[in-house]
Write a protein that holds these residues in place. Structure first.
Motif, mmCIF file in Angstrom:
data_model
loop_
_atom_site.group_PDB
_atom_site.id
_atom_site.type_symbol
_atom_site.label_atom_id
_atom_site.label_comp_id
_atom_site.label_asym_id
_atom_site.label_seq_id
_atom_site.Cartn_x
_atom_site.Cartn_y
_atom_site.Cartn_z
ATOM 1 N N GLN A 207 -2.450 40.487 -50.310
ATOM 2 C CA GLN A 207 -1.390 40.231 -49.331
ATOM 3 C C GLN A 207 -1.861 40.415 -47.880
ATOM 4 O O GLN A 207 -1.052 40.516 -46.964
ATOM 5 C CB GLN A 207 -0.180 41.132 -49.594
ATOM 6 N N GLU A 208 -3.168 40.437 -47.690
ATOM 7 C CA GLU A 208 -3.714 40.547 -46.339
ATOM 8 C C GLU A 208 -3.515 39.227 -45.591
ATOM 9 O O GLU A 208 -3.775 38.149 -46.129
ATOM 10 C CB GLU A 208 -5.198 40.891 -46.397
ATOM 11 N N GLN A 209 -3.076 39.315 -44.340
ATOM 12 C CA GLN A 209 -2.843 38.133 -43.517
ATOM 13 C C GLN A 209 -3.817 38.112 -42.337
ATOM 14 O O GLN A 209 -4.051 39.138 -41.707
ATOM 15 C CB GLN A 209 -1.405 38.117 -42.982
ATOM 16 N N THR A 210 -4.360 36.928 -42.083
ATOM 17 C CA THR A 210 -5.251 36.718 -40.939
ATOM 18 C C THR A 210 -4.653 35.612 -40.077
ATOM 19 O O THR A 210 -4.170 34.595 -40.596
ATOM 20 C CB THR A 210 -6.656 36.304 -41.404
ATOM 21 N N TYR A 211 -4.685 35.808 -38.755
ATOM 22 C CA TYR A 211 -4.036 34.874 -37.846
ATOM 23 C C TYR A 211 -5.057 34.256 -36.883
ATOM 24 O O TYR A 211 -5.908 34.950 -36.336
ATOM 25 C CB TYR A 211 -2.952 35.575 -37.025
ATOM 26 N N LEU A 212 -4.925 32.952 -36.721
ATOM 27 C CA LEU A 212 -5.704 32.220 -35.714
ATOM 28 C C LEU A 212 -4.715 31.650 -34.709
ATOM 29 O O LEU A 212 -3.971 30.708 -35.017
ATOM 30 C CB LEU A 212 -6.503 31.081 -36.347
ATOM 31 N N PRO A 213 -4.649 32.201 -33.508
ATOM 32 C CA PRO A 213 -3.694 31.679 -32.516
ATOM 33 C C PRO A 213 -4.098 30.285 -32.053
ATOM 34 O O PRO A 213 -5.280 29.932 -32.008
ATOM 35 C CB PRO A 213 -3.780 32.693 -31.371
ATOM 36 N N GLY A 214 -3.098 29.482 -31.725
ATOM 37 C CA GLY A 214 -3.367 28.148 -31.214
ATOM 38 C C GLY A 214 -4.134 28.204 -29.900
ATOM 39 O O GLY A 214 -4.007 29.156 -29.122
ATOM 40 N N ILE A 215 -4.909 27.167 -29.645
ATOM 41 C CA ILE A 215 -5.758 27.132 -28.454
ATOM 42 C C ILE A 215 -5.133 26.284 -27.349
ATOM 43 O O ILE A 215 -5.168 26.654 -26.173
ATOM 44 C CB ILE A 215 -7.163 26.609 -28.816
ATOM 45 N N ASP A 216 -4.530 25.153 -27.738
ATOM 46 C CA ASP A 216 -3.992 24.242 -26.730
ATOM 47 C C ASP A 216 -2.607 24.643 -26.229
ATOM 48 O O ASP A 216 -2.089 24.031 -25.302
ATOM 49 C CB ASP A 216 -3.951 22.814 -27.281
ATOM 50 N N GLY A 217 -2.001 25.643 -26.858
ATOM 51 C CA GLY A 217 -0.849 26.297 -26.258
ATOM 52 C C GLY A 217 0.528 25.780 -26.584
ATOM 53 O O GLY A 217 1.516 26.400 -26.224
ATOM 54 N N ARG A 218 0.645 24.655 -27.306
ATOM 55 C CA ARG A 218 1.966 24.100 -27.591
ATOM 56 C C ARG A 218 2.315 24.133 -29.073
ATOM 57 O O ARG A 218 3.312 23.545 -29.485
ATOM 58 C CB ARG A 218 2.052 22.658 -27.090
ATOM 59 N N GLY A 219 1.498 24.790 -29.866
ATOM 60 C CA GLY A 219 1.758 24.850 -31.295
ATOM 61 C C GLY A 219 0.673 24.151 -32.089
ATOM 62 O O GLY A 219 -0.258 23.565 -31.533
ATOM 63 N N VAL A 220 0.801 24.238 -33.415
ATOM 64 C CA VAL A 220 -0.172 23.642 -34.325
ATOM 65 C C VAL A 220 0.494 22.497 -35.077
ATOM 66 O O VAL A 220 1.584 22.669 -35.647
ATOM 67 C CB VAL A 220 -0.721 24.685 -35.313
ATOM 68 N N GLY A 221 -0.139 21.330 -35.062
ATOM 69 C CA GLY A 221 0.441 20.156 -35.706
ATOM 70 C C GLY A 221 0.098 20.033 -37.170
ATOM 71 O O GLY A 221 0.946 19.693 -37.997
ATOM 72 N N ALA A 233 -9.841 22.158 -40.735
ATOM 73 C CA ALA A 233 -9.535 21.533 -39.447
ATOM 74 C C ALA A 233 -8.118 21.892 -39.022
ATOM 75 O O ALA A 233 -7.198 21.886 -39.847
ATOM 76 C CB ALA A 233 -9.674 20.016 -39.556
ATOM 77 N N VAL A 234 -7.963 22.199 -37.742
ATOM 78 C CA VAL A 234 -6.654 22.513 -37.179
ATOM 79 C C VAL A 234 -6.386 21.536 -36.036
ATOM 80 O O VAL A 234 -7.094 21.548 -35.028
ATOM 81 C CB VAL A 234 -6.589 23.964 -36.661
ATOM 82 N N GLY A 235 -5.388 20.669 -36.223
ATOM 83 C CA GLY A 235 -4.991 19.733 -35.180
ATOM 84 C C GLY A 235 -3.807 20.305 -34.420
ATOM 85 O O GLY A 235 -2.782 20.651 -35.016
ATOM 86 N N GLU A 236 -3.918 20.387 -33.112
ATOM 87 C CA GLU A 236 -2.916 21.119 -32.339
ATOM 88 C C GLU A 236 -1.966 20.205 -31.573
ATOM 89 O O GLU A 236 -2.026 18.978 -31.666
ATOM 90 C CB GLU A 236 -3.628 22.089 -31.399
ATOM 91 N N LYS A 237 -1.066 20.851 -30.821
ATOM 92 C CA LYS A 237 -0.097 20.169 -29.969
ATOM 93 C C LYS A 237 -0.393 20.520 -28.513
ATOM 94 O O LYS A 237 -0.880 21.605 -28.227
ATOM 95 C CB LYS A 237 1.330 20.602 -30.303
ATOM 96 N N GLY A 238 -0.066 19.607 -27.617
ATOM 97 C CA GLY A 238 -0.300 19.858 -26.196
ATOM 98 C C GLY A 238 -0.581 18.555 -25.479
ATOM 99 O O GLY A 238 -0.329 17.473 -26.001
ATOM 100 N N THR A 239 -1.118 18.646 -24.288
ATOM 101 C CA THR A 239 -1.529 17.463 -23.538
ATOM 102 C C THR A 239 -2.960 17.121 -23.927
ATOM 103 O O THR A 239 -3.878 17.895 -23.679
ATOM 104 C CB THR A 239 -1.438 17.720 -22.021
ATOM 105 N N ASN A 240 -3.137 15.962 -24.571
ATOM 106 C CA ASN A 240 -4.445 15.559 -25.116
ATOM 107 C C ASN A 240 -5.042 16.692 -25.960
ATOM 108 O O ASN A 240 -6.126 17.211 -25.645
ATOM 109 C CB ASN A 240 -5.398 15.163 -23.992
ATOM 110 N N PRO A 241 -4.369 17.096 -27.029
ATOM 111 C CA PRO A 241 -4.846 18.230 -27.837
ATOM 112 C C PRO A 241 -6.114 17.891 -28.602
ATOM 113 O O PRO A 241 -6.464 16.718 -28.776
ATOM 114 C CB PRO A 241 -3.673 18.477 -28.797
ATOM 115 N N ASN A 242 -6.784 18.924 -29.067
ATOM 116 C CA ASN A 242 -8.019 18.772 -29.822
ATOM 117 C C ASN A 242 -7.797 19.072 -31.300
ATOM 118 O O ASN A 242 -6.783 19.655 -31.694
ATOM 119 C CB ASN A 242 -9.093 19.724 -29.287
ATOM 120 N N VAL A 243 -8.794 18.688 -32.099
ATOM 121 C CA VAL A 243 -8.901 19.150 -33.483
ATOM 122 C C VAL A 243 -10.039 20.165 -33.511
ATOM 123 O O VAL A 243 -11.159 19.872 -33.088
ATOM 124 C CB VAL A 243 -9.199 17.998 -34.460
#
Length: 355
Positions: A207-221, A233-243
């Motif tokens: 039940q251990e949880q690990t967190y990766l905060p979003g980088i682009d700041g508007r959430g994770v898509g 792969a983590v695709g994010e939300k924001g202005t021209n977000p990255n994967v």
């Protein structure tokens, strides 16, 4: 971008050969000039061979016109060839009046040709010097790029917005159940999903949880696990977000894919062999992008649809084929080779229609 020094040497060598070839071409044309000028009995340094040939063709065409007109004149003069000869001589003398203007034009073109030759020589010398400065020994291959999430992290937009480092995630009870494809296995007893601006990894046994905060700041898509389970792969939300590509279980950031969508990634999927990644953006662009993710490069892009796309997937049996599905439609895609290069071709089917 050149991945390593060896590749840069190959690139510079090819570039050197190219500019040298251009220089040799210019030298050959100028030599041809001199030979042609000798034949014509003109002063050297005036006419390039190409321009001289054009002048000859133009002059020959003018003579044909003169001849046809002279024939008409001779006919009108009831076959008096003396009149024909006189008219011909008059027109030939008239043609010579354009010679000075034509000469000035091709002189300017020849000067431009010589200038281009000199410029090519300068470029060749610059590239050769760059190769010489790199030395004769094979350089050591460059190590893996050191990606740091903080280098890409969105900064606060004003004094009223706190920096993400001010607080730390303690525990999350959330799960975005309305988000499609939001749950995947990283290991037999480890799952990964997104919630808000976090990517969460949960060990089902401890039940251990690990967190990766979003980088682009508007959430994770979206989040998607590689077939080997060694990356995700983590695709994010924001202005021209990255994967963002992460290594598992180290959670080290290893690749950053840019330019796939304008505001948010809605879904993504790896190819069966893991070499390609397909992503689809949500409103406003709805673009499907095929990535060579290891090289951080876009292979193909196309408009997926004009409405929301829920899912994308590669064919498990036919390489180069994939599909997307969404609001009222399904679309089948093929990575096809055409005479203009690789293209992404799509055939659409609309749900509820007979065809």
């Amino acid at each position: 971008q050149v991945p390593d020094a060896k590749a840069r040497i190959s690139m510079l060598t090819a570039k050197l050969l190219d500019v040298k070839a251009k220089s040799i071409q210019f030298e050959a044309e100028i030599s041809d000039v001199n030979a042609a000028l000798d034949i014509e009995g003109l002063d050297k340094g005036f006419f390039a061979a190409v321009q001289l040939r054009e002048w000859r063709v133009a002059h020959a065409e003018r003579m044909k016109v003169v001849f046809r007109k002279a024939q008409a004149d001779a006919t009108k003069a009831n076959g008096d060839w003396k009149i024909w000869e006189k008219r011909t001589e008059e027109r030939e003398e008239g043609e010579d009046e354009d010679f000075a203007a034509l000469r000035a034009k091709v002189v300017g073109e020849l000067k431009a040709l010589i200038s281009a030759r000199d410029e090519a020589d300068d470029k060749a010398q610059a590239v050769a010097k760059e190769l010489e400065d790199m030395g004769s020994e094979d350089p050591e291959p460059e190590g893996p790029k050191d990606y740091k999430a903080d280098d890409y992290r969105r900064k606060p937009e004003g004094p009223d917005e706190l920096d993400g480092s001010v607080v730390e995630m303690y525990h999350s009870f959330g799960f975005e159940s309305v988000k499609r494809n939001n749950l995947a296995y990283l290991a037999d007893d480890v799952i990964i999903f997104t919630v808000g601006n976090m990517t969460q990894i949960l060990n089902l046994e401890t039940q251990e949880q690990t967190y990766l905060p979003g980088i682009d700041g508007r959430g994770v898509g979206m989040v998607m696990v590689h077939p080997t389970r060694e990356y995700f792969a983590v695709g994010e939300k924001g202005t021209n977000p990255n994967v963002y590509m992460y290594e598992y279980p180290s959670l080290r950031l290893v690749r950053v894919l840019s330019g796939g969508t304008e505001e948010v990634y809605s879904c993504g999927r790896f190819s069966p062999d893991g070499s390609k990644l397909a992503t689809v953006g949500n409103y406003p662009d709805f673009m499907i992008t095929i990535w060579d993710w290891d090289k951080e490069s876009i292979v193909l892009r196309s408009k997926a649809f004009s409405q929301e796309v829920y899912d994308v997937s590669f064919s498990p049996t036919f390489p180069g084929y994939l599909y997307t599905s969404g609001t009222g439609h399904i679309r089948f895609w093929k990575m096809a080779s055409t005479f203009t290069g690789l293209k992404l071709q799509g055939d659409i089917g609309r749900v509820g229609q007979g065809d």
